[in-house]
Write an enzyme that holds these catalytic residues in place. Structure first.
Site, mmCIF file in Angstrom:
data_model
loop_
_atom_site.group_PDB
_atom_site.id
_atom_site.type_symbol
_atom_site.label_atom_id
_atom_site.label_comp_id
_atom_site.label_asym_id
_atom_site.label_seq_id
_atom_site.Cartn_x
_atom_site.Cartn_y
_atom_site.Cartn_z
ATOM 1 N N ARG A 64 0.745 -1.320 -0.080
ATOM 2 C CA ARG A 64 -0.027 -0.046 -0.079
ATOM 3 C C ARG A 64 0.853 1.255 -0.072
ATOM 4 O O ARG A 64 0.536 2.285 -0.389
ATOM 5 C CB ARG A 64 -0.887 -0.021 1.328
ATOM 6 C CG ARG A 64 -1.986 -1.189 1.047
ATOM 7 C CD ARG A 64 -2.916 -1.314 2.064
ATOM 8 N NE ARG A 64 -2.638 -1.450 3.343
ATOM 9 C CZ ARG A 64 -3.188 -1.132 4.401
ATOM 10 N NH1 ARG A 64 -4.680 -1.094 4.311
ATOM 11 N NH2 ARG A 64 -2.716 -1.014 5.604
ATOM 12 N N GLU A 101 7.496 -10.174 14.462
ATOM 13 C CA GLU A 101 7.079 -10.814 15.780
ATOM 14 C C GLU A 101 7.236 -12.328 15.706
ATOM 15 O O GLU A 101 7.662 -13.242 16.842
ATOM 16 C CB GLU A 101 5.642 -10.454 16.253
ATOM 17 C CG GLU A 101 5.497 -9.132 16.608
ATOM 18 C CD GLU A 101 4.025 -8.736 16.713
ATOM 19 O OE1 GLU A 101 3.317 -9.639 17.283
ATOM 20 O OE2 GLU A 101 3.594 -7.726 16.410
#
Length: 176
Positions: A64, A101
């Site tokens: 994006r 993560e």
């Protein structure tokens, strides 16, 4: 139009999609904003204005960030550098691996994308933990660029993405 009203228009155009792409994540959908030609143009102008005459190129982060970055580059009359996920660009590339993560990821640019000493603005739509934006800055700088700043549409303040970009100019149009 005032900055406050632009912020309200941006917030009103974003759509929250719960549990996407995985449970517990709320996805910030920008498609209503970019479907509004007037608002999209205003957002591009607001992102571009502080950088007029002070950068040589604009780099957008997949995917994006390509939308906003390319539009900002056109507005500024500059070239655009796509920062892609590893393995997506043809030809010789340079890249950097960075921590997520749950593992690692890789971003790449063409090896000839950056001129030595060029000032490259980094653009993305959402700043969450800041890992991808920080990796993009590191990658561009390792190729000889100077990164004077990072432009963000929406910053998710609670995730402290600015911490990963410490020492860099970070500007977001909206903070949630």
């Amino acid at each position: 139009m005032s900055a406050a009203s632009l912020e309200q228009r941006i917030l009103g155009a974003l759509r929250d999609i719960p549990d996407f792409p995985e449970p517990g994540v709320t996805f910030k959908d920008i498609t209503p904003l970019i479907a509004d030609a007037e608002l999209f143009a205003e957002v591009v102008r607001a992102h571009a204005q502080p950088w007029q005459g002070s950068v040589d190129a604009v780099a957008g982060l997949e995917a994006r960030g390509f939308i906003f970055g390319a539009a900002i580059a056109v507005h500024l009359g500059l070239g655009f550098i796509p920062v892609r996920k590893g393995g997506k660009l043809p030809g010789p590339t340079v890249g950097v691996d960075y921590a997520l993560e749950y593992g690692t990821a890789r971003i790449e640019i063409h090896e000839d994308a950056v001129a030595q000493g060029s000032r490259v603005l980094v653009v993305d739509d959402v700043l969450a933990t800041g890992g991808t934006a920080a990796a993009a800055c590191t990658l561009l700088e390792s190729c000889g660029a100077v990164v004077p700043g990072v432009e963000i549409l929406v910053e998710i303040e609670a995730l402290r993405g600015r911490d990963a970009l410490a020492g860099r100019a970070v500007r977001s149009l909206v903070t949630v």
